[in-house]
Design an enzyme around this catalytic site. Sequence first.
Site, PDB file in Angstrom:
ATOM      1  N   GLY A 191      -2.769 -16.724  -1.188  1.00 42.32           N
ATOM      2  CA  GLY A 191      -3.630 -16.697  -0.062  1.00 42.32           C
ATOM      3  C   GLY A 191      -4.608 -17.888   0.343  1.00 42.32           C
ATOM      4  O   GLY A 191      -5.327 -17.776   1.204  1.00 42.32           O
ATOM      5  N   LYS A 216       6.089  -5.154  -3.395  1.00 40.73           N
ATOM      6  CA  LYS A 216       4.787  -5.038  -4.316  1.00 40.73           C
ATOM      7  C   LYS A 216       4.255  -3.841  -4.356  1.00 40.73           C
ATOM      8  O   LYS A 216       4.155  -3.052  -3.705  1.00 40.73           O
ATOM      9  CB  LYS A 216       3.647  -6.227  -3.879  1.00 40.73           C
ATOM     10  CG  LYS A 216       4.134  -7.755  -3.582  1.00 40.73           C
ATOM     11  CD  LYS A 216       2.777  -8.314  -3.398  1.00 40.73           C
ATOM     12  CE  LYS A 216       3.097  -9.980  -3.055  1.00 40.73           C
ATOM     13  NZ  LYS A 216       3.268 -10.705  -4.070  1.00 40.73           N
ATOM     14  N   GLY A 255      -0.364 -20.382  -3.533  1.00 43.37           N
ATOM     15  CA  GLY A 255      -0.805 -21.862  -3.262  1.00 43.37           C
ATOM     16  C   GLY A 255      -0.071 -22.813  -2.551  1.00 43.37           C
ATOM     17  O   GLY A 255      -0.309 -23.775  -1.929  1.00 43.37           O
ATOM     18  N   GLY A 300       3.642 -17.532  -0.091  1.00 39.64           N
ATOM     19  CA  GLY A 300       3.438 -16.311   0.594  1.00 39.64           C
ATOM     20  C   GLY A 300       3.004 -16.455   2.139  1.00 39.64           C
ATOM     21  O   GLY A 300       3.726 -16.808   2.964  1.00 39.64           O
ATOM     22  N   SER A 301       1.600 -16.903   2.215  1.00 38.12           N
ATOM     23  CA  SER A 301       1.045 -17.126   3.391  1.00 38.12           C
ATOM     24  C   SER A 301       1.526 -18.548   4.098  1.00 38.12           C
ATOM     25  O   SER A 301       1.486 -18.494   5.251  1.00 38.12           O
ATOM     26  CB  SER A 301      -0.203 -17.225   3.259  1.00 38.12           C
ATOM     27  OG  SER A 301      -0.701 -16.199   2.395  1.00 38.12           O
TER      28      SER A 301
END
Lengths: 196, 294
Positions: free
Chosen positions: B153, B81, B214, B235-236
Amino acid sequence: MKRIGVLALQGAVREHLQTIEACGAKAVPVKKPAELLDLDALVLPGGESTTMRRLIDRYRFMDPLRDFAETGKPMFGTCAGLILLAGEVAGYEEPHLGVMDVKVERNSFGRQIDSFEADLEIKGLDAPFNAVFIRAPHIISAGPDTEVLCEYDGKIVMARNAQFLGCSFHPELTLDHRITDYFINMISVEHQSITI
Amino acid sequence: MNQQGTNRVKRGMAEMQKGGVIMDVVNAEQARIAEAAGATAVMALERVPSDIRRDGGVARMADPRITEEVMKAVSIPVMAKARIGHIVEARVLEAMGVDYIDESEVLTPADEEFHLLKERYTVPFVCGCRNLGEAARRIGEGASMLRTKGEPGTGNIVEAVRHLRQVNSEVLKVVHMSEDELMTEARNLGASYEFLREVKSLGRLPVVNFAAGGVATPADAALMMELGADGVFVGSGIFKSESPEKFARAIVEATTHYQDYQLIAELSKNLGIAMQGIEISTIAAGERMQERGW
């Protein structure tokens, strides 16, 4: 009508399906081993070979795919698909399907910034073919019964070994359908399923 | 003649990711777990979005040492990124040889007016979008891949659903629109007329569009595929769950077999606890990452 499957676990499936239909054959996405049964030929598309291999193992595709290869029906691997077909993969102890008598090396033209397109002279085609190479593999060595169909920059990028056709690049990303046509013509009369 | 960095080469790389899962990783060990689980690529970064959200402050390009460590650890493509509009971070990542750059709203924007002119780079870019206008402007600048933004996130799929539905309904509207209505639609969306003509003639966006922001469970990933995403970014959701390996494998399989509900039920058993989620209405307007970029 000839029925051609495209292994649809991951990758450029849509493009292969469209190209096959444009060549006048019936295109069939294959997500489950049972869907291999009534096909005349099979395409292993471009994508990530490590991802496809994990899904092949998870859904017990390996034996059905090797059985398919045993029938003598044509199989065509592009980029990651070539890696799946190859008898040997440089740097790895075991091949994937291991059915095509070639040794390949992964990512052998470099990373994505080194990816390129180029016009290739391919045996059997009357005019150059604009080919897209994306983090492409190449064929390091080919067995005695393997016909080299194209070299680029001193590297073998397309070959045929019996019913197996493989190339480093992505014919499905261009609108030139000559290579898919060539593959469809590899289907012999004896292997063609009888449909009216 | 060998041509690098063409649209076909840059967009083609994203085509090869279709049906796949791209996972955020912060070190070599996580990258190896992601690759073994069947990720089609990894996104190397210093902190996953939920940690960026928790820590606050300015989020920047990762330490190049982390990115290099990840590039050495895996054979699948590595993305990284850069901040929106940060020309130098992008050039540094390109010089390091990363395979794809995400000009990302997850990081703090470096420019609040201008995005990168991505057509000038050899390396391809992926950008976030919430609607067809944002998608059109990013593609106009040279993005070779899109992802709907969602709300990074949070582990809450609601914004990802909203954005993917919005983009796809606007695409459908253009496809079914009469030719003589396109110019007005272009003005309304802030998109170019030529872009809308291309969308209409193709019947879809001209580049691959993944869903992001999400995804926390296998069912979330399958939902995004059901709604028409070409693949998903997680992502997370993986490395903030109780058992990253299990979540990673299950999300990969659910993405491939997104309409096999019995399988998704099996995959979802005994995964342990998913990442802690956040209800969107509890996030202050200024802390919503999706508002970054235009």
